[in-house]
Design an enzyme around this catalytic site. Sequence first.
Site, PDB file in Angstrom:
ATOM      1  CG  ASP A   1      -2.013  -0.977   1.185  1.00 17.16           C
ATOM      2  OD1 ASP A   1      -2.003  -1.828   0.266  1.00 17.16           O
ATOM      3  OD2 ASP A   1      -2.899  -0.921   2.061  1.00 17.16           O
ATOM      4  CG  ASP A   2       0.157   3.813   2.217  1.00 17.12           C
ATOM      5  OD1 ASP A   2      -0.990   3.506   1.847  1.00 17.12           O
ATOM      6  OD2 ASP A   2       0.474   3.952   3.414  1.00 17.12           O
TER       7      ASP A   2
ATOM      8  CG  HIS B   1      -4.267   2.669  -0.645  1.00 20.39           C
ATOM      9  ND1 HIS B   1      -5.177   1.972   0.107  1.00 20.39           N
ATOM     10  CD2 HIS B   1      -3.340   3.146   0.248  1.00 20.39           C
ATOM     11  CE1 HIS B   1      -4.824   2.025   1.395  1.00 20.39           C
ATOM     12  NE2 HIS B   1      -3.718   2.738   1.515  1.00 20.39           N
TER      13      HIS B   1
ATOM     14  CG  HIS C   1      -3.520   7.131   2.955  1.00 21.61           C
ATOM     15  ND1 HIS C   1      -3.875   6.960   4.263  1.00 21.61           N
ATOM     16  CD2 HIS C   1      -3.070   5.913   2.534  1.00 21.61           C
ATOM     17  CE1 HIS C   1      -3.626   5.709   4.636  1.00 21.61           C
ATOM     18  NE2 HIS C   1      -3.144   5.056   3.594  1.00 21.61           N
TER      19      HIS C   1
ATOM     20  CE1 TYR D   1      -4.828   6.602   7.959  1.00 20.52           C
ATOM     21  CE2 TYR D   1      -6.652   7.353   6.591  1.00 20.52           C
ATOM     22  CZ  TYR D   1      -5.406   7.567   7.143  1.00 20.52           C
ATOM     23  OH  TYR D   1      -4.727   8.734   6.875  1.00 20.52           O
TER      24      TYR D   1
ATOM     25  CG  HIS E   1       2.207   0.129   4.484  1.00 19.56           C
ATOM     26  ND1 HIS E   1       1.907  -0.812   5.435  1.00 19.56           N
ATOM     27  CD2 HIS E   1       1.072   0.826   4.257  1.00 19.56           C
ATOM     28  CE1 HIS E   1       0.627  -0.691   5.768  1.00 19.56           C
ATOM     29  NE2 HIS E   1       0.098   0.299   5.069  1.00 19.56           N
TER      30      HIS E   1
HETATM   31 NI    NI Z   1      -2.536   3.086   3.264  1.00 20.02          NI
END
Ligand code: NI
Length: 520
Positions: free
Chosen positions: A334-335, A384, A388, A425, A475
Amino acid sequence: MRPLTAIAAAIPLLAATACTGGDLSPGLSTVPPDRIAGVEYRAVSVEHDGAKVAYRYPAVPNAPALTREVRTVMAEAETEFMTARNAKDADDGPAELRQDAAFLAAAPDVLGVRVRTEHKGGPDPATTWTTRWYDAESGDVLPWTALLNGEDAVGALRAEVARVLRDDAGIAEEKLPKEFRSIKEHAAAPGAASPSPAEVDPRKAKKTAKKNAGSALADLGFDATGGLVVSLPPGSVSAEAAEQARGALLDGESRDGRRKGGALRVPIGGDAGAPLLSAFGERAAKAARKGAGGDGDEGSGKGEPVRVAAGGAKGAPPSSIDCGRVPCVALTFDDGPGDHTGKLLDSLDSYSAKATFYLLGQAVKGNEDVVRRMTRTGHETANHSWKHDDLAGKSGGAVADDMKRTDRVIEKAGGEPVRSMRPPYGSFNDTTAANVGHPVVLWDVDTLDWKHRSTKKTIRAAVDKSEPGSVVLFHDIHRPTVDAFPETLRKLHARGFHFVTVTELFDGELTDGKSYSRRK
Ligand code: NI
């Protein structure tokens, strides 16, 4: 349209041996892969702890079920090999697993594939073969028994192989493989009035194959004239008997492939073999015949490559591996993309591992080349959100806008459609779910890498908590996480796991607005 000759040229082992009937597919006639339009070979190659795994499976356009079956057969062997090495002292067993696939027949309506599995480098090196048949009319992948006209024909084939080994090859009854000893004349003996060939019933064919599991008849194919051939694995009969039999049974075609200690080729003459075939078997025999689209017309140059008919491919699974049969995990990141993502991609490549990246729209900007590399190397790129935000605090319209904007930048960079989303989250509500326009993919294994920022803890969490069907959360923007690779891959691979994308893990059976945390 030309076949992918560049790919065929890149696999000299296969191209060379497929033509001579040599090492790759001794005994049975084969069709060079470049005679089938659009075939691509996908490679899996992993080496660690003194273990080497290398295989290639053909991806055939319009035959995804066959691609999936062949890859799954190879993946099963890989899992078995790795877990066996893990279970005992690694020095005891073979150190290397090599697999390859050759085509036994090719026509628009039929394909035959033979998978070779070779264990090397240990005290018990061994090569085994298994065959699969694809019926493009129904889209079914069928076992060897589908070539034969029912269970009676299996018995008749066994009796005929026994007769050829005894009478033609001169092997004494007591020296025959056990399966072929003291067989009485079969009721539906070759040449006897046999029922007209039935179209194949996949369920019955699979049941008969199960009943005859381990039979030496399973390595069944054809010669260049479409005659039935059974290839007995090395060691079926004594070396002495095999040598004698080879002298008696070999014809011109297979003499080149003659190899001491190799497979023993048992031809079943047309009069004896033809009545044993099912209607599907007759189609397969035709597809194996030289000039019938298989080997091309000798003398008149090669014709157009065979194009497999698309009819049966409807509703075929989008996944090229069956995670119901082998342990799979989906590694998700993620991210990103981030500064260390390229290094992570190197590690994944070294394990032929495929992962899924839940990208932030704003992070894609300026990192388009990394996203392109992900899709080019078979990873999945997913959504995603743009930056965020907690989507649970947004209106339906704002959620939809965020998703669309993010999809666009990911799809533009990577060239592949976004197939799922993960809420930042893990936070979402009914309004979010109703407006994301994608399946909502969560996780069941949380490495908590963002929190502890520890390479060791990341490895331990991923390796200890992963189960077949798990979705593991990482991540890739954190250096300690990227440093946890390839060690995480090494340990999971040693446990027999296969690394697949989210879409593959769930077999493409994901619904927009529904949430998922693991394969059940
Ligand atoms: Ni995230």
